[in-house]
Design a protein around this motif. Structure first.
Motif, mmCIF file in Angstrom:
data_model
loop_
_atom_site.group_PDB
_atom_site.id
_atom_site.type_symbol
_atom_site.label_atom_id
_atom_site.label_comp_id
_atom_site.label_asym_id
_atom_site.label_seq_id
_atom_site.Cartn_x
_atom_site.Cartn_y
_atom_site.Cartn_z
ATOM 1 N N HIS A 191 -8.748 -1.978 -4.816
ATOM 2 C CA HIS A 191 -9.206 -3.117 -5.617
ATOM 3 C C HIS A 191 -9.961 -2.647 -6.855
ATOM 4 C CE1 HIS A 191 -9.053 -5.945 -1.867
ATOM 5 N NE2 HIS A 191 -7.856 -5.668 -2.364
ATOM 6 N N MET A 210 0.826 -1.203 0.000
ATOM 7 C CA MET A 210 0.000 0.000 0.000
ATOM 8 C C MET A 210 0.864 1.259 0.000
ATOM 9 S SD MET A 210 -3.324 -0.447 0.127
ATOM 10 C CE MET A 210 -4.659 -1.452 0.697
ATOM 11 N N LEU A 219 -16.250 0.182 -7.896
ATOM 12 C CA LEU A 219 -16.463 0.675 -6.534
ATOM 13 C C LEU A 219 -17.713 0.049 -5.928
ATOM 14 C CD1 LEU A 219 -15.614 4.508 -6.695
ATOM 15 C CD2 LEU A 219 -14.439 2.770 -5.350
ATOM 16 N N GLY A 265 -11.085 8.634 -4.538
ATOM 17 C CA GLY A 265 -12.019 7.523 -4.384
ATOM 18 C C GLY A 265 -13.418 7.915 -4.813
ATOM 19 N N LYS A 317 -16.708 -3.948 -5.656
ATOM 20 C CA LYS A 317 -15.615 -4.337 -4.756
ATOM 21 C C LYS A 317 -15.696 -3.645 -3.401
ATOM 22 C CE LYS A 317 -13.378 -6.893 -7.827
ATOM 23 N NZ LYS A 317 -14.329 -6.799 -8.935
ATOM 24 N N GLY A 318 -16.201 -2.405 -3.423
ATOM 25 C CA GLY A 318 -16.296 -1.680 -2.159
ATOM 26 C C GLY A 318 -14.957 -1.236 -1.610
ATOM 27 N N HIS A 319 -13.903 -1.331 -2.398
ATOM 28 C CA HIS A 319 -12.561 -0.964 -1.946
ATOM 29 C C HIS A 319 -11.858 -0.212 -3.066
ATOM 30 C CE1 HIS A 319 -8.392 -1.304 -0.586
ATOM 31 N NE2 HIS A 319 -8.871 -1.628 0.620
ATOM 32 N N VAL A 320 -11.331 0.959 -2.757
ATOM 33 C CA VAL A 320 -10.777 1.840 -3.796
ATOM 34 C C VAL A 320 -9.639 1.189 -4.554
ATOM 35 C CG1 VAL A 320 -9.586 4.019 -4.216
ATOM 36 C CG2 VAL A 320 -11.495 3.951 -2.630
#
Length: 818
Positions: free
Chosen positions: A269, A1, A261, A333, A264-267
Motif C-alpha cells: 500500500h 500479489m 510506511l 520494505g 499505511k503500515g503496509h509495504v
C-alpha cells in the motif's frame, strides 16, 4: 500479489540483461569524442565555405588535418642539427603517399618560406603539413609523425586545431572519470546523512548507475552508427544530470515511501501511494526536464543538439525509477532504512516554514528583499564571452606548449594563420585581376591588428618593387635621362667639331690661291650648314627627352602602387613559384595568408577578424574585377567569429523553445497562468543572477576576465530544465491541499523544504564534482549552477513564490469584502 511480485522479478531480470548488453556494446568513448565530438559549424558559415574551397583546391574536396611541426633549440639550431632536420622533412616529402600528405609548406622550400617560418632569433622553425582525414584521429596521425621526429637532437612539437581538440577530448574524458568518482562519494555521504542508512544510498546509486550505463551505451551506439549529435561534454552532463536529478527523485520517492510506511503500515500500500503522489511528481518533473532537453534538438548548432542526447538518459532514468525502484521497495520494505528501527515521517522544515510564512504575510517586503539581492547580481553580468579554447587545455599537452612557443617566437598569429580564399569563374592571372588582388593585399595590411599578409603578388608579405608601374616608369625615366645626357654630349661634340673645322678651314684658305680658297670656303659653308642642322635636331631630341622624362616622372608618382606584371615575368620561374603557392592549377582560385598580431584564439583577434571581414567584403563588392568572385575567410579566428554568431542566434532560439515547452508543462500542472509565470520568472532570475556572480568569481579567483562562450547556454539549460523540478515538487504538494486556500503554499513549503534543500544540495554537489575536471567551462558551469541553486533554494522558492501567493490574496481580499 503474486502477479505484482512476478512483474518486479521481470523488471530486475530485464535491467540486468540491459546492463550486460550495454557494457559489452559500449564503444571507445575517447575515440568517439575525438572523431565525432568536435565543435562543427553548419556548411553555410564563412569559415566552413573557405575550408571547403581549400579542400577542393588542395585535396580534391577531401577534408584534411592541418599540422604545424615546431623545432626548437634555445641555443640556436646548428648547421649539423639543421641537416638532420632537413633529412626528416625530405623523408616526409618523399613519403607523402605513406602518410597521406596532401600539401606541405617547409621552411627550406624557398627564401620566402624561410623568412616566414624561421624565428628572428634562429631558435625556432615551423613546418606545415596537411594530411588526409581518413580512419585515424588527429592524435594517431601526430603519433606517426612523432615516431620519425623522436630521434632529432632538438625539441619537437606537433600542434594544430585538430590536435588541440583531440587533447581537449582527452581532457574531457579525464574530467568525466574524476567527476564520476567525486559525485558518487558525495552522493553516498549526503544520502547517509538524509536517511541515516547505508541501504538507501546503495539502492539509489544502483538505480541511477543502471540508468547511466544503459543510456550512455545507447547514445554511444547512436553516435557511432547514425552520427547522432555528440560533443565532448555529452558524457559529462549525462553524469551530473542523471546522478543529480536521479538522486533528487530517489530522495522524493524514498522520503514519501517512508511517510506512507508510517501512515499505511503496509509495504505494498505504501508503494502504491508513493507512486500515486510522489511518483506522479517525479513523472511530471522528468517530463519537464525531457521537454527542455528535447527542445535542444531544434537547435541548428550540432554542439547544442548534442546536449539534447541527455534526454535519452532522463527517459531511461524514469523507466528505471518506475520499475527497478518498486522491486527494492517491495523486497526490502522497512529494511531500506536499516539500521533505523522506528521509521518516522520526516519533520517539517523550519527554515522554509519561517521564510514562506513571513513572505506570504508581508509580500511587498519579501519582494523588495528579493529585488535588493537579485538585481545587483544580475547587473554584474557583462555578457562578454571568451572563445579561447586553449584555456580549456592543460599546459602539459604538447599542442598547447607549441602554440605558446610560437606566440613567443613569432607574431602571435603564426600559430593559426587566417586564410582568405578567392574563387572565380575566370582566371585570376589577368593584369586587372592581379592588380585588384594586390590592392586588396595592401588594404588588409592596413587593418589595425594585422601583422603580415602574404599573397601571390606579395609572396614575402612586401611589395616587389620591380613589379609596380611606378618603379617601372622610374626606370624608364632614368633611361631617358641617360639618353638625354648622351644626346647632349653628342650635340656639344658636334658644335665643338664645327668650330674647330671652321678655324682650320680659315687658316688653310689663307695659304691657298684665291680661286682655291673660294672653293674651300664654299665647301666649309655643306659642312657648317649640315652640322648646324644636326645640332639643331639633337637639341630637339634633348627637349623631347626632357619632356618625356617629366611625363614619366609624374606618371611614376601617380602609379607607384599599380601592379604591372610583364608577360615574361608572369611566365618566368620565380613568379611561377608564387603562383604554385597561392593559386590552384586552373589559376581561378587564389589564397592570401593573413598573420594577426594577436593570439588567434582570443577575443581581441576576433575583433580584428570582424574588421578584416568587413574590409574583404566591401572591397570585393566594389571591385570591377572581383565582384563576381566568392571570397571567404577561414581559420581558427574566423571560425570563432562564426561560432559566436551561431551560438548567439541558436541560444536565443533554444531558450525560447525550452521556455515554451516548460510553460506548457507548468500550465498543465498548476492550471494557473500566474503561477506558471511566477515560476518562469524565478528560474530566469536565478540564471541571470548566477551568471553575474560567476563572472565576478571567475575574474577574481580564476584569472578569467570573462566566462567561456558556452557557459551561459549550459547554465540556462541546467537551471531552467533542472530547477523547474523543485517548482514542480512544491506545486504538486500545494495542489494536494489547494482547495483550502492560497495559504496552503506555506504548508507545502514546510513539507517540501527539507526534500528540496536536500535535492538542491545533491544536485549542487554533483555539479561541484565538475570542478576537479580542470576544464574552465565545466568549472564555471558548476559554480553558476551551484549559485543558481542557492538562489532557488533559499530565496526564490521559499520567499519569492510564497510572496506572490500572498500578494494575490491581498489583491483579492478587497473584492471579496466588496
Amino acid at each position: 500479489m503474486k502477479n505484482l511480485k512476478n512483474m518486479r522479478t521481470v523488471a530486475l531480470i530485464f535491467w540486468i540483461i540491459a546492463v550486460v548488453v550495454a557494457v559489452v556494446a559500449l564503444p571507445d568513448l575517447q575515440k568517439l569524442g575525438q572523431e565525432k565530438g568536435q565543435v562543427a559549424l553548419p556548411a553555410d558559415f564563412e569559415s566552413e565555405k573557405a575550408a571547403a574551397i581549400l579542400n577542393d583546391m588542395n585535396n580534391n574536396g577531401k577534408s584534411t588535418y592541418d599540422f604545424a611541426i615546431v623545432f626548437n633549440d634555445e641555443k640556436g639550431i646548428s648547421k649539423a642539427d639543421k641537416k638532420k632536420m632537413n633529412e626528416v622533412l625530405q623523408y616526409f616529402e618523399d613519403n607523402k603517399k605513406k602518410y597521406g600528405i596532401t600539401d606541405t609548406l617547409f621552411y627550406n622550400d624557398s627564401k620566402q618560406t624561410e623568412e616566414q617560418l624561421v624565428s628572428k632569433d634562429k631558435t625556432t622553425i615551423i613546418n606545415q603539413l596537411s594530411i588526409k582525414k581518413e580512419l585515424e584521429s588527429a592524435t594517431e596521425v601526430a603519433d606517426k609523425l612523432n615516431a620519425k621526429l623522436k630521434d632529432l637532437p632538438m625539441k619537437t612539437y606537433i600542434t594544430g586545431s585538430d590536435v588541440v581538440m583531440d587533447d581537449f577530448a582527452q581532457t574531457s574524458q579525464e574530467g568525466v572519470q574524476k567527476t564520476e568518482i567525486v559525485a558518487i562519494i558525495f552522493i553516498i555521504i549526503i544520502l547517509i546523512i538524509v536517511f541515516r542508512s547505508p541501504v538507501v544510498p546503495f539502492v539509489s546509486l544502483l538505480s541511477v548507475g543502471v540508468s547511466y550505463i544503459v543510456s550512455l551505451s545507447i547514445i554511444a551506439q547512436l553516435v557511432d552508427a547514425y552520427n547522432f549529435p555528440f560533443s565532448n561534454f555529452t558524457q559529462v552532463f549525462l553524469v551530473v544530470i542523471l546522478f543529480g536529478i536521479g538522486t533528487d527523485y530517489n530522495i522524493l520517492l524514498f522520503t514519501r515511501f517512508r511517510e506512507e510506511l508510517v501512515a499505511k503500515g503496509h509495504v505494498l500500500h505504501a508503494i502504491k501511494e508513493t507512486y500515486r503522489t510522489a511518483g506522479r511528481t517525479v513523472l511530471y518533473s522528468g517530463i519537464a526536464v525531457l521537454f527542455g532537453l528535447v527542445a535542444l534538438f531544434f537547435a541548428e548548432f550540432s554542439f547544442y543538439r548534442a546536449t539534447g542526447g541527455v534526454a535519452i538518459g532522463v527517459l531511461v532514468l524514469l523507466l528505471v525509477l518506475f520499475t527497478l525502484n518498486p522491486f527494492f521497495m517491495g523486497l526490502l520494505g522497512m529494511k531500506l532504512f536499516w539500521p533505523v528501527k522506528n521509521v518516522k515521517s520526516h519533520a517539517d522544515n523550519k527554515l522554509w516554514g519561517f521564510l514562506a510564512s513571513q513572505s506570504f504575510a508581508r509580500p511587498f517586503v519579501a519582494l523588495a528583499i528579493v529585488a535588493i539581492i537579485a538585481v545587483p547580481s544580475i547587473l554584474m553580468y557583462s555578457g562578454k564571452l571568451n572563445f579561447n579554447d586553449l584555456t580549456e587545455i592543460s599546459d602539459k599537452y604538447e599542442s598547447k606548449q607549441a602554440i605558446n612557443l610560437i606566440s613567443d617566437k613569432f607574431p602571435a598569429g603564426m600559430s593559426s594563420p587566417t586564410t582568405l580564399v578567392i574563387k572565380s569563374d575566370e582566371k585570376l592571372t589577368s593584369a586587372e585581376a592581379l592588380q585588384e588582388i594586390d590592392r586588396l593585399t595592401a588594404r588588409l595590411k592596413e587593418v589595425d591588428g594585422v601583422d603580415k599578409v602574404y599573397s601571390v603578388t606579395r609572396p614575402e608579405a612586401k611589395k616587389i618593387k620591380e613589379l609596380y608601374l611606378g618603379d617601372q616608369l622610374d626606370t624608364v625615366t632614368d633611361s631617358l635621362d641617360e639618353m638625354e645626357k648622351g644626346t647632349n654630349k653628342v650635340r656639344i661634340g658636334l658644335e665643338d667639331a664645327a668650330s674647330q673645322s671652321a678655324a682650320a678651314t680659315e687658316q688653310t684658305a689663307a695659304m691657298l690661291p684665291p680661286q682655291a680658297a673660294q672653293q674651300m670656303a664654299t665647301q666649309a659653308e655643306a659642312q657648317a650648314q649640315g652640322l648646324k642642322q644636326a645640332t639643331g635636331g639633337l637639341k630637339q631630341v634633348e627637349d623631347g627627352l626632357k619632356q618625356t622624362q617629366d611625363y614619366t616622372s609624374e606618371a611614376a608618382k601617380g602609379n607607384a602602387n599599380v601592379l604591372n606584371v610583364p608577360d615574361d615575368v608572369l611566365t618566368g620561374k620565380d613568379f611561377k613559384q608564387s603562383l604554385d603557392t597561392y593559386m590552384n592549377d586552373d589559376q581561378n582560385t587564389t589564397t592570401m595568408r593573413i598573420i594577426l598580431k594577436e593570439n588567434p584564439y582570443t577575443a581581441e583577434a576576433m575583433d580584428v577578424m570582424k574588421e578584416t571581414q568587413s574590409v574583404v567584403h566591401s572591397f570585393v563588392e566594389g571591385s570591377s574585377t572581383l565582384h563576381d568572385t566568392d571570397a571567404y575567410l577561414g581559420g581558427k579566428t574566423m571560425s570563432n567569429v562564426d561560432l559566436q554568431q551561431m551560438s548567439d542566434s541558436d541560444f536565443k532560439r533554444s531558450i525560447i523553445i525550452i521556455l515554451i515547452g516548460i510553460s506548457l508543462m507548468l500550465l498543465f500542472i498548476t492550471r494557473s497562468l500566474a503561477q506558471t509565470a511566477t515560476i518562469l520568472v524565478a528560474l530566469v532570475v536565478a540564471s541571470f543572477a548566477s551568471l553575474g556572480i560567476t563572472e565576478w568569481i571567475a575574474a577574481t579567483f580564476l584569472g578569467e576576465e570573462t566566462l567561456s562562450w558556452n557557459v551561459p547556454f549550459f547554465t540556462y539549460i541546467m537551471l531552467i530544465t533542472l530547477g523547474v523540478d523543485y517548482s514542480i515538487f512544491l506545486m504538486m504538494r500545494y495542489r494536494e491541499g489547494e482547495n483550502l486556500g492560497l495559504e496552503m503554499i506555506v504548508e507545502a513549503c514546510k513539507k517540501m523544504g527539507g526534500v528540496i534543500l536536500s535535492a538542491a544540495v545533491i544536485l549542487g554537489g554533483t555539479f561541484a564534482a565538475l570542478i576537479p575536471s580542470g576544464i574552465n567551462t565545466l568549472i564555471q558551469v558548476a559554480v553558476a549552477v551551484m549559485i543558481g541553486l542557492v538562489f532557488l533554494a533559499l530565496l526564490l522558492m521559499p520567499v519569492f513564490i510564497p510572496s506572490t501567493f500572498g500578494l494575490s490574496k491581498k489583491m483579492n481580499e478587497p473584492k471579496k469584502k466588496a
